[in-house]
Design a protein around this motif. Structure first.
Motif, short mmCIF file in Angstrom:
data_model
loop_
_atom_site.label_atom_id
_atom_site.label_comp_id
_atom_site.label_asym_id
_atom_site.label_seq_id
_atom_site.Cartn_x
_atom_site.Cartn_y
_atom_site.Cartn_z
N ASP A 114 0.81 -1.22 0.00
CA ASP A 114 0.00 0.00 0.00
C ASP A 114 0.84 1.27 0.00
O ASP A 114 0.34 2.35 0.35
CB ASP A 114 -0.96 0.02 1.20
N VAL A 160 -0.62 4.06 -2.48
CA VAL A 160 -1.86 4.64 -1.99
C VAL A 160 -1.57 5.55 -0.79
O VAL A 160 -2.07 6.68 -0.71
CB VAL A 160 -2.87 3.55 -1.62
N LEU A 205 -2.32 9.56 -0.87
CA LEU A 205 -3.30 10.13 0.05
C LEU A 205 -2.67 11.11 1.03
O LEU A 205 -3.36 12.00 1.55
CB LEU A 205 -4.01 9.00 0.81
N SER A 206 -1.37 10.97 1.29
CA SER A 206 -0.68 11.92 2.17
C SER A 206 -0.44 13.25 1.48
O SER A 206 -0.19 14.26 2.15
CB SER A 206 0.65 11.34 2.66
N ASP A 220 -5.86 15.00 -2.31
CA ASP A 220 -7.23 14.57 -2.07
C ASP A 220 -7.73 13.95 -3.38
O ASP A 220 -7.88 14.65 -4.38
CB ASP A 220 -8.09 15.78 -1.68
N ALA A 230 -10.62 12.35 -3.93
CA ALA A 230 -12.08 12.30 -4.09
C ALA A 230 -12.49 13.17 -5.29
O ALA A 230 -12.11 14.34 -5.39
CB ALA A 230 -12.77 12.79 -2.83
N ASP A 273 -4.29 -1.20 -6.14
CA ASP A 273 -4.10 0.20 -5.74
C ASP A 273 -5.23 1.06 -6.28
O ASP A 273 -5.74 1.95 -5.60
CB ASP A 273 -2.76 0.72 -6.26
N ALA A 282 -8.35 0.66 -4.24
CA ALA A 282 -8.27 1.40 -2.98
C ALA A 282 -8.57 2.88 -3.18
O ALA A 282 -9.24 3.51 -2.35
CB ALA A 282 -6.88 1.23 -2.36
N LEU A 283 -8.11 3.46 -4.30
CA LEU A 283 -8.38 4.87 -4.58
C LEU A 283 -9.85 5.07 -4.96
O LEU A 283 -10.46 6.09 -4.59
CB LEU A 283 -7.46 5.36 -5.70
N ARG A 310 -12.31 3.45 -3.80
CA ARG A 310 -13.08 3.39 -2.55
C ARG A 310 -13.00 4.70 -1.78
O ARG A 310 -13.79 4.94 -0.86
CB ARG A 310 -12.58 2.23 -1.70
N ARG A 311 -12.04 5.54 -2.15
CA ARG A 311 -11.90 6.86 -1.52
C ARG A 311 -12.47 7.97 -2.39
O ARG A 311 -12.15 9.15 -2.20
CB ARG A 311 -10.43 7.12 -1.18
N GLY A 312 -13.26 7.58 -3.37
CA GLY A 312 -14.02 8.57 -4.12
C GLY A 312 -13.45 8.98 -5.45
O GLY A 312 -14.02 9.86 -6.12
#
Length: 250
Positions: free
Chosen positions: A28, A31, A35-36, A39, A41, A55, A58-59, A61-63
């Motif tokens: 991960d 990702v 994400l750090s 944004d 989304a 990967d 996972a992104l 799922r974060r919009g």
């Protein structure tokens, strides 16, 4: 002449792992880094040479709205089986992406750039499909690591499954991204857990019907991570198994 990576090599590789549970994730790291910094989304994201697409999932799922592209039929099969409708999955050529200019906010790939004799061509194609201000994250094996030496030895013995066309140190990769038109904005160095030697042994034993656990000794992993955090960034970038460089299209 170095051996080239071809579609049949990747079809054979992904076909040898019919279940996602037998394919290692990449810890991960991509990702977590993205994400750090960003944004995601609502952003339009492209993963090139997506492999399993985990990967990307996972992104999503974060919009993010995520598109994955690969030319391996077996890779596409794996992604469709895991992601369903969560990803827009495309079959295509990384050097001739079937997308209009400025189509994406974020482009990323891992374990891909080293398989091109002219990596600048891939980076320029990434640049083309990114919108102004968009970001590219490139993750590759690092030149000065035993993993690279191991691959060379296996290729010399004709025991490596594909090619290994290009190698990168951290400075080399950053310079190449600048040449392709990116401002470098961040970087990381990472070592896999379990280590690559364990993964190789496990894969060999699987063929013999012996199944080792995917993730041994979680306590060892925690100690390893704490020790890594103490290593200066510059040292980590030049000793880690993999490095990631993020650039911004201006």
């Amino acid at each position: 002449m170095k051996r080239s990576s071809e579609k049949r090599h990747w079809d054979e590789f992904w076909a040898s792992s019919p279940e996602m549970a037998d394919v290692y994730a990449n810890d991960d790291r991509l990702v977590a880094f993205l994400l750090s910094r960003l944004d995601v989304a609502g952003k339009r994201v492209l993963e090139v040479g997506a492999g399993t697409g985990r990967d990307s999932l996972a992104l999503a799922r974060r919009g993010a709205h995520v598109v994955t592209i690969d030319y391996s039929d077996e890779s596409l099969r794996l992604m469709r089986g895991v992601a369903g409708d969560a990803l827009e999955i495309v079959c295509g050529d990384a050097l001739a992406l079937p997308f209009a200019d400025a189509s994406f906010d974020i482009v990323f790939h891992q374990g891909l750039l080293e398989h091109f004799r002219r990596p600048i061509d891939l980076l320029r194609e990434n640049h083309r499909v990114l919108a102004r201000g968009g970001h590219l994250l490139v993750d590759v094996p690092q030149r000065w690591h035993y993993y690279t030496l191991m691959k060379h030895a296996l290729m010399a013995a004709n025991r490596w499954f594909a090619g290994w066309e290009t190698e990168f140190g951290a400075g080399e990769l950053a310079s190449l991204m600048r040449e392709a038109g990116f401002d470098v904005e961040g970087a990381y160095g990472s070592n896999l857990f379990p280590p690559v030697w364990y993964r190789g042994v496990r894969r060999v034993l699987l063929k013999a019907g012996v199944r080792l656990p995917m993730q041994p000794s979680p306590g060892v992993q925690r100690v390893r991570e704490r020790a890594r955090d103490l290593v200066p960034h510059a040292v980590r970038m030049n000793t880690s198994m993999v490095i990631g460089i993020m650039g911004r299209k201006t």
